[in-house]
Design a protein around this motif. Structure first.
Motif, mmCIF file in Angstrom:
data_model
loop_
_atom_site.group_PDB
_atom_site.id
_atom_site.type_symbol
_atom_site.label_atom_id
_atom_site.label_comp_id
_atom_site.label_asym_id
_atom_site.label_seq_id
_atom_site.Cartn_x
_atom_site.Cartn_y
_atom_site.Cartn_z
ATOM 1 N N LEU A 49 0.844 -1.187 0.000
ATOM 2 C CA LEU A 49 0.000 0.000 0.000
ATOM 3 C C LEU A 49 0.881 1.240 0.000
ATOM 4 O O LEU A 49 1.705 1.427 0.904
ATOM 5 N N GLN A 50 0.720 2.060 -1.003
ATOM 6 C CA GLN A 50 1.451 3.324 -1.091
ATOM 7 C C GLN A 50 0.460 4.465 -1.291
ATOM 8 O O GLN A 50 -0.659 4.252 -1.750
ATOM 9 N N TYR A 112 9.476 1.039 -1.977
ATOM 10 C CA TYR A 112 9.362 2.163 -2.911
ATOM 11 C C TYR A 112 9.671 3.505 -2.241
ATOM 12 O O TYR A 112 9.996 4.483 -2.933
ATOM 13 N N GLU A 113 9.598 3.550 -0.917
ATOM 14 C CA GLU A 113 9.992 4.770 -0.204
ATOM 15 C C GLU A 113 11.461 5.090 -0.452
ATOM 16 O O GLU A 113 11.871 6.258 -0.386
ATOM 17 N N THR A 198 4.731 8.552 -10.851
ATOM 18 C CA THR A 198 4.418 8.273 -12.248
ATOM 19 C C THR A 198 5.542 7.475 -12.901
ATOM 20 O O THR A 198 5.294 6.515 -13.657
ATOM 21 N N ARG A 199 6.797 7.821 -12.610
ATOM 22 C CA ARG A 199 7.927 7.061 -13.147
ATOM 23 C C ARG A 199 7.953 5.646 -12.580
ATOM 24 O O ARG A 199 8.245 4.682 -13.297
ATOM 25 N N ILE A 200 7.637 5.522 -11.291
ATOM 26 C CA ILE A 200 7.604 4.190 -10.671
ATOM 27 C C ILE A 200 6.558 3.309 -11.350
ATOM 28 O O ILE A 200 6.814 2.142 -11.665
ATOM 29 N N PHE A 201 5.383 3.851 -11.591
ATOM 30 C CA PHE A 201 4.309 3.068 -12.214
ATOM 31 C C PHE A 201 4.701 2.613 -13.619
ATOM 32 O O PHE A 201 4.320 1.533 -14.061
ATOM 33 N N GLU A 202 5.463 3.425 -14.301
ATOM 34 C CA GLU A 202 5.872 3.102 -15.665
ATOM 35 C C GLU A 202 6.988 2.067 -15.705
ATOM 36 O O GLU A 202 7.059 1.247 -16.615
#
Length: 244
Positions: A49-50, A112-113, A198-202
């Motif tokens: 969860l982020q 991801y942090e 947004t970069r992480i999701f990509e």
């Protein structure tokens, strides 16, 4: 797509009463599936969860997963790394909390942090941060190959809703302990965090896609996450093992 292109609220044509009824059925199903998972001891589940401050991560855990048997479920919240954790590689503290076979592990914030904060606050050089994207992809794909189902949720909240929730913490005696002046200061970095997300999701594990959850309507948020977890567990086609 940029994160700001995704909705933060439920569709207006949905009935909260009907969705809540579906959510209650999903919780019953989730309880049964957890029991099967625990009985089989073949797979595990990692739920990530982020979200920005006040996005509702704690609330999600409390409402969606309250149906689970605590014996087969753990929750870990990742905060600022301790001095000891900083002495090791950035995934070291994550490995200690990975789920064993038969278990469901929920991460409130995660590895991801260690991309987000160093990017926004420039506390690590760009070369190191760039390689963390690849390390995380390899890490998650390795877990998946070992039988861990991974679900990644980003709780999407508008700037107005986020500000309202942060201010509400000051007015509610039961939530004042949650208030941190740093959260208000971090709002100035909202855009930088959204760009990084947004970069992480990509880039992070396209085989393990992120799910962007509209988080302003709790009843819809809870339903979407419960539905995704149930559907993922059902792909295992589990049955109870034979005695002996």
């Amino acid at each position: 797509m940029h994160i700001t292109d995704f909705p933060t609220t439920a569709p207006t044509d949905l009935s909260e009463k009907k969705i809540t009824k579906k959510f209650n059925k999903l919780q019953n199903r989730l309880f049964d599936l957890q029991h099967l998972l625990y009985a089989n001891q073949k797979n595990s589940v990692l739920i990530i969860l982020q979200g920005l401050d006040a996005a509702g991560k704690d609330s999600t855990i409390r409402h969606v997963f309250s149906c689970l048997n605590p014996t087969g479920c753990n929750v870990t919240s990742f905060k600022k790394p301790t001095e000891e954790e900083l002495m090791y590689g950035f995934l070291w503290r994550i490995y200690k909390h990975l789920p064993a076979k038969g278990m469901i592990q929920i991460f409130n914030r995660s590895h991801y942090e260690d991309i987000l904060v160093p990017t926004v606050h420039e506390t690590a050089d760009a070369y190191r941060i760039e390689h963390r994207y690849d390390y995380i992809n390899d890490f998650e794909q390795h877990l998946q190959m070992q039988g861990t189902l991974i679900l990644k949720f980003f709780l999407n909240l508008s700037e107005e809703a986020q500000q309202a929730k942060l201010q509400a913490r000051l007015k509610d005696p039961k939530k004042q302990w949650k208030y941190d002046e740093a959260d208000t200061k971090e709002q100035k970095n909202r855009q930088a965090y959204l760009e990084t997300y947004t970069r992480i999701f990509e880039r992070c594990s396209p085989q393990i896609p992120w799910q962007i959850i509209p988080a302003e309507d709790k009843w819809y948020r809870n339903y979407l996450i419960a539905k995704a977890v149930v559907e993922k567990l059902e792909t295992l086609n589990m049955t109870y093992p034979k005695p002996g």
